[in-house]
Design a protein around this motif. Sequence first.
Motif, mmCIF file in Angstrom:
data_model
loop_
_atom_site.group_PDB
_atom_site.id
_atom_site.type_symbol
_atom_site.label_atom_id
_atom_site.label_comp_id
_atom_site.label_asym_id
_atom_site.label_seq_id
_atom_site.Cartn_x
_atom_site.Cartn_y
_atom_site.Cartn_z
ATOM 1 N N GLY A 31 0.804 -1.213 0.000
ATOM 2 C CA GLY A 31 0.000 0.000 0.000
ATOM 3 C C GLY A 31 0.839 1.266 0.000
ATOM 4 N N ALA A 32 2.054 1.199 -0.525
ATOM 5 C CA ALA A 32 2.960 2.358 -0.510
ATOM 6 C C ALA A 32 2.327 3.566 -1.193
ATOM 7 C CB ALA A 32 4.280 1.999 -1.194
ATOM 8 N N ASP A 33 2.539 4.743 -0.593
ATOM 9 C CA ASP A 33 1.988 5.987 -1.119
ATOM 10 C C ASP A 33 2.827 6.561 -2.245
ATOM 11 O OD1 ASP A 33 -0.049 6.446 1.156
ATOM 12 O OD2 ASP A 33 1.844 6.226 2.228
ATOM 13 N N LEU A 34 4.102 6.210 -2.275
ATOM 14 C CA LEU A 34 5.041 6.893 -3.162
ATOM 15 C C LEU A 34 6.061 5.898 -3.691
ATOM 16 C CD1 LEU A 34 5.924 9.763 -4.119
ATOM 17 C CD2 LEU A 34 7.325 9.894 -2.053
ATOM 18 N N LEU A 35 6.406 6.030 -4.983
ATOM 19 C CA LEU A 35 7.455 5.220 -5.598
ATOM 20 C C LEU A 35 8.567 6.163 -6.051
ATOM 21 C CD1 LEU A 35 4.794 3.481 -5.875
ATOM 22 C CD2 LEU A 35 5.867 2.407 -7.844
ATOM 23 N N VAL A 36 9.759 5.955 -5.540
ATOM 24 C CA VAL A 36 10.902 6.802 -5.877
ATOM 25 C C VAL A 36 11.871 5.977 -6.725
ATOM 26 C CG1 VAL A 36 12.770 8.246 -5.008
ATOM 27 C CG2 VAL A 36 10.632 8.064 -3.707
ATOM 28 N N LEU A 37 12.107 6.422 -7.956
ATOM 29 C CA LEU A 37 12.992 5.716 -8.884
ATOM 30 C C LEU A 37 14.354 6.402 -8.903
ATOM 31 C CD1 LEU A 37 10.520 5.219 -11.889
ATOM 32 C CD2 LEU A 37 10.755 3.862 -9.785
ATOM 33 N N CYS A 38 15.411 5.647 -8.621
ATOM 34 C CA CYS A 38 16.783 6.176 -8.568
ATOM 35 C C CYS A 38 17.624 5.486 -9.630
ATOM 36 C CB CYS A 38 17.417 5.922 -7.201
ATOM 37 S SG CYS A 38 16.379 6.351 -5.790
ATOM 38 N N GLY A 39 18.603 6.205 -10.151
ATOM 39 C CA GLY A 39 19.519 5.591 -11.100
ATOM 40 C C GLY A 39 19.686 6.423 -12.351
ATOM 41 N N ASP A 40 20.248 5.805 -13.423
ATOM 42 C CA ASP A 40 20.511 6.561 -14.644
ATOM 43 C C ASP A 40 19.216 6.879 -15.381
ATOM 44 O OD1 ASP A 40 20.121 4.596 -17.097
ATOM 45 O OD2 ASP A 40 21.052 3.441 -15.481
ATOM 46 N N ASP A 41 19.271 7.900 -16.246
ATOM 47 C CA ASP A 41 18.078 8.408 -16.926
ATOM 48 C C ASP A 41 17.363 7.316 -17.714
ATOM 49 O OD1 ASP A 41 18.655 10.851 -15.905
ATOM 50 O OD2 ASP A 41 19.509 11.682 -17.749
ATOM 51 N N ARG A 42 18.114 6.542 -18.480
ATOM 52 C CA ARG A 42 17.503 5.525 -19.337
ATOM 53 C C ARG A 42 16.760 4.481 -18.502
ATOM 54 N NH1 ARG A 42 18.265 2.789 -24.407
ATOM 55 N NH2 ARG A 42 16.758 1.086 -24.346
ATOM 56 N N GLY A 43 17.411 4.003 -17.445
ATOM 57 C CA GLY A 43 16.778 2.979 -16.612
ATOM 58 C C GLY A 43 15.522 3.489 -15.934
ATOM 59 N N ARG A 44 15.580 4.687 -15.340
ATOM 60 C CA ARG A 44 14.411 5.259 -14.665
ATOM 61 C C ARG A 44 13.260 5.455 -15.646
ATOM 62 N NH1 ARG A 44 17.724 9.436 -13.377
ATOM 63 N NH2 ARG A 44 16.140 10.876 -14.190
ATOM 64 N N ARG A 45 13.579 6.026 -16.800
ATOM 65 C CA ARG A 45 12.543 6.335 -17.781
ATOM 66 C C ARG A 45 11.854 5.056 -18.263
ATOM 67 N NH1 ARG A 45 15.481 8.958 -20.850
ATOM 68 N NH2 ARG A 45 15.876 7.401 -22.479
ATOM 69 N N SER A 46 12.647 4.018 -18.517
ATOM 70 C CA SER A 46 12.071 2.768 -19.027
ATOM 71 C C SER A 46 11.151 2.126 -17.993
ATOM 72 C CB SER A 46 13.190 1.788 -19.408
ATOM 73 O OG SER A 46 13.957 2.291 -20.484
ATOM 74 N N VAL A 47 11.571 2.140 -16.732
ATOM 75 C CA VAL A 47 10.724 1.564 -15.678
ATOM 76 C C VAL A 47 9.466 2.406 -15.499
ATOM 77 C CG1 VAL A 47 10.575 1.074 -13.207
ATOM 78 C CG2 VAL A 47 12.640 0.449 -14.484
ATOM 79 N N HIS A 48 9.642 3.733 -15.474
ATOM 80 C CA HIS A 48 8.503 4.637 -15.284
ATOM 81 C C HIS A 48 7.445 4.397 -16.364
ATOM 82 C CE1 HIS A 48 7.319 8.959 -13.911
ATOM 83 N NE2 HIS A 48 6.262 8.191 -14.091
ATOM 84 N N GLU A 49 7.873 4.280 -17.611
ATOM 85 C CA GLU A 49 6.939 4.115 -18.720
ATOM 86 C C GLU A 49 6.154 2.813 -18.640
ATOM 87 O OE1 GLU A 49 9.502 4.453 -22.054
ATOM 88 O OE2 GLU A 49 9.524 6.661 -22.063
ATOM 89 N N GLN A 50 6.741 1.793 -18.004
ATOM 90 C CA GLN A 50 6.088 0.490 -17.980
ATOM 91 C C GLN A 50 5.293 0.223 -16.704
ATOM 92 O OE1 GLN A 50 8.064 -2.800 -20.017
ATOM 93 N NE2 GLN A 50 9.896 -1.513 -20.170
#
Length: 370
Positions: free
Chosen positions: A192-211
């Motif tokens: 039930g997490a309220d927030l997801l924080v993605l850390c790391g290089d731009d390509r990796g974050r963007r790819s995970v975020h999009e999916q």
Amino acid sequence: MELAFLNPLYEHPGSWASAYVDTSLHTEDQQQRRHLNAEAVTRELARQGADEPTCRAVHDALDALQRSPEPYGRAVFARDGEVVLQVPLTRGPQDAEAYWGPLPRVTPLLDLAGEDPLSLVAHIDRTGARIELRSALLHEEAGQVTGRQWPMHRSKASDWSERHFQLKVEDTWEHNAREVAEALAACQEETGADLLVLCGDDRGRRSVHEQLPKALQDRVMETSRGKDSNLLPQEVEEIRAEHVRQRVLAEVERFRAARTPDEERRAAAVDGLPRLIEAAREHRLAELLIRPDAPDTGREVWIGEDPDQLAARREELKSIGERQAWQARADDALVRAAVVTDAPVLSVTPVLEDAGDELAGGLAALLRWK
């Protein structure tokens, strides 16, 4: 802030002892300080009229915290010689505080143990991710995603075979990002997490975020700092604090919109103590907004044994048939009325500069019906 955990404090009428202490430092000197705080709180409760068994129960609970690893502090509530509830704090009080009165003193909890978003922090690289679960009081591993390990590195494309190899590398990265996104979505559903924080290089974050599923997109924040950065913990806390600020600001804006009267001159939100008392009596509080340091919060009101028995004057309680009456702080009386009717309570402290004159008195509410 959902305050259902406070219900045990309202199951029995009677006088209550409430204490707030700091547990943030852990040196031997601080252990001695905690002992002295327990003594000081006990003396203050006795000075305010608390009975000796209740003073002793509070003292024992606080004295037991001398070697506690809790990082911030503890709130303790007691009556009739028994500690009924203890609450770990997410911020320590500046000084030890003690209160004795007809209601437990719970409003300080809104700032000292208030909005604390449960956060999933994903340390992403092209091979997968390490996921942590964080709040002010929690920091634990929540999972590890290990994707495909080969092929992983691109080379300069000079012929068909090398270009084909590059495509396979790209496919590996996308496959791993998809696995991380699926793991994050499953972990969010479980926790039930309220927030997801993605850390790391731009390509990796963007790819995970999009999916990630669309339903989670508005919960996602990104930071370019990697897991080895000394500044990452600070930035995660700043992201969590901004998430809280935006949530509180959204509720203040919702209150502003709801207080505009409709065609029948009725509003879905009220401020001012008389109208709040009326709404509490009628079980119409949908969400209570409090500015803890404002004038109306400390005003005296009259309460009866039941949470909906409250009035600005004692004669009003008599007129509705309540024989017993006690004086209490307006904020604690309204919080009691909100808690027993499952209405959340929110401190506007994170957005004081944006709260405006509507909350100058310190108390306001969204209503269940007009």
